[in-house]
Structures are given as C-alpha cells and as structure tokens.
Design a protein around this motif. Sequence first.
Motif, PDB file in Angstrom:
ATOM      1  N   GLU A 113      51.605  46.321  41.048  1.00 19.83           N
ATOM      2  CA  GLU A 113      51.943  46.649  42.434  1.00 19.83           C
ATOM      3  C   GLU A 113      50.714  46.977  43.278  1.00 19.83           C
ATOM      4  OE1 GLU A 113      55.041  46.247  43.453  1.00 19.83           O
ATOM      5  OE2 GLU A 113      55.491  45.629  41.409  1.00 19.83           O
ATOM      6  N   ILE A 114      49.540  46.750  42.723  1.00 16.11           N
ATOM      7  CA  ILE A 114      48.297  47.041  43.446  1.00 16.11           C
ATOM      8  C   ILE A 114      47.721  45.750  44.022  1.00 16.11           C
ATOM      9  CG2 ILE A 114      45.869  47.692  43.109  1.00 16.11           C
ATOM     10  CD1 ILE A 114      47.444  50.116  43.289  1.00 16.11           C
ATOM     11  N   GLU A 115      47.178  45.845  45.238  1.00 22.64           N
ATOM     12  CA  GLU A 115      46.413  44.757  45.841  1.00 22.64           C
ATOM     13  C   GLU A 115      44.981  45.250  46.069  1.00 22.64           C
ATOM     14  OE1 GLU A 115      48.125  43.330  49.427  1.00 22.64           O
ATOM     15  OE2 GLU A 115      50.112  43.016  48.553  1.00 22.64           O
ATOM     16  N   ILE A 116      44.006  44.405  45.763  1.00 16.55           N
ATOM     17  CA  ILE A 116      42.598  44.798  45.936  1.00 16.55           C
ATOM     18  C   ILE A 116      41.858  43.743  46.740  1.00 16.55           C
ATOM     19  CG2 ILE A 116      40.393  45.162  44.752  1.00 16.55           C
ATOM     20  CD1 ILE A 116      41.860  46.517  42.523  1.00 16.55           C
ATOM     21  N   GLU A 117      41.093  44.213  47.707  1.00 16.67           N
ATOM     22  CA  GLU A 117      40.172  43.351  48.457  1.00 16.67           C
ATOM     23  C   GLU A 117      38.762  43.839  48.133  1.00 16.67           C
ATOM     24  OE1 GLU A 117      39.104  41.920  53.030  1.00 16.67           O
ATOM     25  OE2 GLU A 117      40.809  43.254  52.648  1.00 16.67           O
ATOM     26  N   LEU A 118      37.976  42.976  47.516  1.00 17.51           N
ATOM     27  CA  LEU A 118      36.616  43.332  47.121  1.00 17.51           C
ATOM     28  C   LEU A 118      35.636  42.757  48.131  1.00 17.51           C
ATOM     29  CD1 LEU A 118      34.707  44.603  45.008  1.00 17.51           C
ATOM     30  CD2 LEU A 118      34.773  42.419  43.769  1.00 17.51           C
ATOM     31  N   ILE A 119      34.893  43.634  48.788  1.00 15.06           N
ATOM     32  CA  ILE A 119      33.919  43.244  49.807  1.00 15.06           C
ATOM     33  C   ILE A 119      32.527  43.384  49.203  1.00 15.06           C
ATOM     34  CG2 ILE A 119      33.105  43.591  52.165  1.00 15.06           C
ATOM     35  CD1 ILE A 119      36.096  42.951  51.950  1.00 15.06           C
ATOM     36  N   LEU A 120      31.827  42.266  49.057  1.00 17.20           N
ATOM     37  CA  LEU A 120      30.519  42.288  48.414  1.00 17.20           C
ATOM     38  C   LEU A 120      29.395  42.087  49.421  1.00 17.20           C
ATOM     39  CD1 LEU A 120      31.283  40.091  45.257  1.00 17.20           C
ATOM     40  CD2 LEU A 120      31.341  42.591  45.451  1.00 17.20           C
ATOM     41  N   LEU A 155      32.243  43.253  38.215  1.00 13.04           N
ATOM     42  CA  LEU A 155      33.446  43.831  38.791  1.00 13.04           C
ATOM     43  C   LEU A 155      34.605  42.851  38.888  1.00 13.04           C
ATOM     44  CD1 LEU A 155      32.100  46.137  41.649  1.00 13.04           C
ATOM     45  CD2 LEU A 155      32.780  46.744  39.327  1.00 13.04           C
ATOM     46  N   ASN A 156      34.337  41.580  39.182  1.00 12.80           N
ATOM     47  CA  ASN A 156      35.430  40.605  39.292  1.00 12.80           C
ATOM     48  C   ASN A 156      36.319  40.648  38.060  1.00 12.80           C
ATOM     49  OD1 ASN A 156      34.942  39.583  41.839  1.00 12.80           O
ATOM     50  ND2 ASN A 156      33.714  37.875  41.122  1.00 12.80           N
ATOM     51  N   ALA A 157      35.710  40.565  36.896  1.00 14.06           N
ATOM     52  CA  ALA A 157      36.482  40.537  35.651  1.00 14.06           C
ATOM     53  C   ALA A 157      37.225  41.851  35.430  1.00 14.06           C
ATOM     54  CB  ALA A 157      35.562  40.237  34.475  1.00 14.06           C
ATOM     55  N   LEU A 158      36.570  42.979  35.722  1.00  9.97           N
ATOM     56  CA  LEU A 158      37.212  44.277  35.532  1.00  9.97           C
ATOM     57  C   LEU A 158      38.407  44.446  36.465  1.00  9.97           C
ATOM     58  CD1 LEU A 158      34.079  46.581  35.162  1.00  9.97           C
ATOM     59  CD2 LEU A 158      35.660  45.878  33.360  1.00  9.97           C
ATOM     60  N   ILE A 159      38.257  43.987  37.705  1.00 10.58           N
ATOM     61  CA  ILE A 159      39.348  44.124  38.673  1.00 10.58           C
ATOM     62  C   ILE A 159      40.532  43.239  38.286  1.00 10.58           C
ATOM     63  CG2 ILE A 159      40.008  43.602  41.059  1.00 10.58           C
ATOM     64  CD1 ILE A 159      37.281  44.720  41.897  1.00 10.58           C
ATOM     65  N   LEU A 160      40.261  42.036  37.813  1.00  6.65           N
ATOM     66  CA  LEU A 160      41.363  41.173  37.367  1.00  6.65           C
ATOM     67  C   LEU A 160      42.108  41.802  36.194  1.00  6.65           C
ATOM     68  CD1 LEU A 160      39.694  37.644  37.630  1.00  6.65           C
ATOM     69  CD2 LEU A 160      41.397  38.663  39.157  1.00  6.65           C
ATOM     70  N   GLU A 161      41.372  42.440  35.315  1.00  8.90           N
ATOM     71  CA  GLU A 161      42.005  43.153  34.190  1.00  8.90           C
ATOM     72  C   GLU A 161      42.854  44.316  34.701  1.00  8.90           C
ATOM     73  OE1 GLU A 161      40.473  45.850  30.407  1.00  8.90           O
ATOM     74  OE2 GLU A 161      39.199  44.206  31.146  1.00  8.90           O
ATOM     75  N   PHE A 162      42.339  45.026  35.702  1.00 11.00           N
ATOM     76  CA  PHE A 162      43.070  46.138  36.313  1.00 11.00           C
ATOM     77  C   PHE A 162      44.352  45.648  36.976  1.00 11.00           C
ATOM     78  CE2 PHE A 162      44.009  48.850  39.964  1.00 11.00           C
ATOM     79  CZ  PHE A 162      43.969  50.114  39.414  1.00 11.00           C
ATOM     80  N   LEU A 163      44.261  44.547  37.706  1.00 10.98           N
ATOM     81  CA  LEU A 163      45.435  44.011  38.409  1.00 10.98           C
ATOM     82  C   LEU A 163      46.510  43.537  37.436  1.00 10.98           C
ATOM     83  CD1 LEU A 163      43.693  41.999  41.274  1.00 10.98           C
ATOM     84  CD2 LEU A 163      44.934  44.169  41.468  1.00 10.98           C
ATOM     85  N   ALA A 164      46.090  43.046  36.281  1.00 14.92           N
ATOM     86  CA  ALA A 164      47.066  42.612  35.278  1.00 14.92           C
ATOM     87  C   ALA A 164      47.861  43.801  34.745  1.00 14.92           C
ATOM     88  CB  ALA A 164      46.351  41.892  34.137  1.00 14.92           C
ATOM     89  N   LYS A 165      47.231  44.982  34.749  1.00 18.73           N
ATOM     90  CA  LYS A 165      47.901  46.183  34.253  1.00 18.73           C
ATOM     91  C   LYS A 165      48.763  46.838  35.323  1.00 18.73           C
ATOM     92  CE  LYS A 165      46.882  50.570  31.919  1.00 18.73           C
ATOM     93  NZ  LYS A 165      45.803  51.440  31.353  1.00 18.73           N
ATOM     94  N   TYR A 166      48.290  46.821  36.573  1.00 15.95           N
ATOM     95  CA  TYR A 166      49.011  47.475  37.671  1.00 15.95           C
ATOM     96  C   TYR A 166      49.489  46.403  38.653  1.00 15.95           C
ATOM     97  CZ  TYR A 166      46.901  51.661  35.695  1.00 15.95           C
ATOM     98  OH  TYR A 166      46.521  52.659  34.847  1.00 15.95           O
TER      99      TYR A 166
END
Length: 267
Positions: free
Chosen positions: A120-127, A107-118
Amino acid sequence: MDSLQSMRLFTRAVELGSFSAVAREENTSQPTVSKMIAALERYLKVRLLERTTTSLTLTEEGKRFYERSKRIVEEYADAVTDARGQTHMVVGALRINAPVGLGELRLNALILEFLAKYREIEIELILNDRVIDLVEEGVDMAIRLGDELPPNVIARNIAFSPRVLVATREYVERAPKINKPEDLAQHEYFRFAGLTFGNRLEFSNNTENVIVLTKGRFRVNSSLALRECFLEGKGLGSAPAWLVQDLIDTGDLIRLLPNWEMLPQQM
C-alpha cells in the motif's frame, strides 16, 4: 549478560559507526555500550569489531554475526509489536531524495524490495547530487552522504560505508609500487569534488595512523563519473564500498593497501 540487548547494541554500532552514536541514541554512556559489546565478544570468544579512535570495522566473524544478529533483532521487534497489538497497515506516498550514484547502484533495488513487502506504499525517488530544501521541493526525507549538513536540519546516522583505495590491475602493474600509504604521493589521484578533507587522506592499522597528501589534476562531482575514472586505468582513488564493491568482486578493480583502514563514509 543480556544477550539480546548486547546483540541489539552491536548491530546499531555497526549501522551508526561508533559507540558514541549508539550511546546518544540509547540515552546512555559510551563506556556502557563499549562494555556490553566487549562482554558479548568474551562470551562468543571471538573479536567482532576492530576499533580505532575514529572508526569501527567488522572482522570476518563480526560480518557473519552481524547478518544473523540483525535478523534476530528485527524478528524480536516485530514479535513485540505484534504481541502488543501495534501492527497497523502501512499506507501512503513517500518522496525520497538521494544522491544519483547511491540511488542507481543501491537504493533502487532496496526500494523495490520494500515495495514488494508493503503493497500500500507508493515511493517517488528523486535523484540529484545537490542539497535541496525539503519543504520547498515537497520531499518527505533525504539521504545524505558525509557528516556535513545544513544548519537546523533534523537528521540521524543510519549507516556507514567503509572507504577503500582502488585501481585497475593494469594500472597497478605498470605504475610505481604501492606498499604503504606514503607511496600514493607518486600517483595520479582522482577524487570527488567538494570533499571537506580535500586531498588529505588518513590511514590507520593496528599500530599507527598515517596522513597522506595526494596529488591529482582532476576532480568530479559525480560518483558515477568517478567510478568511470577508476575503470579508465589512468590513476587511482578512494571511494565508499557501495560505489565500487561490485567492481572489486568482478575483478575490474582491485583494492589497494587492504591492511590499512580509511575513515568510513556516513549516511
């Protein structure tokens, strides 16, 4: 044949893991979905999916077709949205909960890819590896592994991961031979603690289903710890592909009984 619709149903069948799940999503019948994908296979003159009573598995041709189909379907959806004037700026903060191993390895890599595209989005990932109360802990969404969920949750299947049997090459060379599922009874089997199917494994190929009861003295409730157990070379075990595929690719682990399929892990 509606090629685009067939491609869309095919990609969703891969992602959801069954024709029945696609039928529920599309508010249609399972035979309708099955017939449309079968018609697509006849049109392409290749088999895209191997079907059993419990799972769908991509063929090599299916894997290649899925990757391209997914891009085409997504591009079409974006084009429709744009033509209808429905494109909006995606903004806001999102708190996501997920298992530790899945988060660290995928998920870390996928979320970083997502953030590069969007932007204006902020994500906090709780594992963590426990089932949390989303409302109580202020989490917007959670990703769960497996098919058992607390009552009254709103959920949907988003993907599945094939489950594979693995061990180190050194272990395989010195341990009793493994030529068929029943041979696992002679081996130390490491598994994730708390699995609903316990030490019971189900294998299938094109002609038969086999149920095996494994033996093992160690269970652990961490997927990352289980991964390390495999690498120690003291036994063998099964795991979803997302957990061990990189180790198979590097040769640190080898896949056992490749002609037999196991029940996939749902997400």
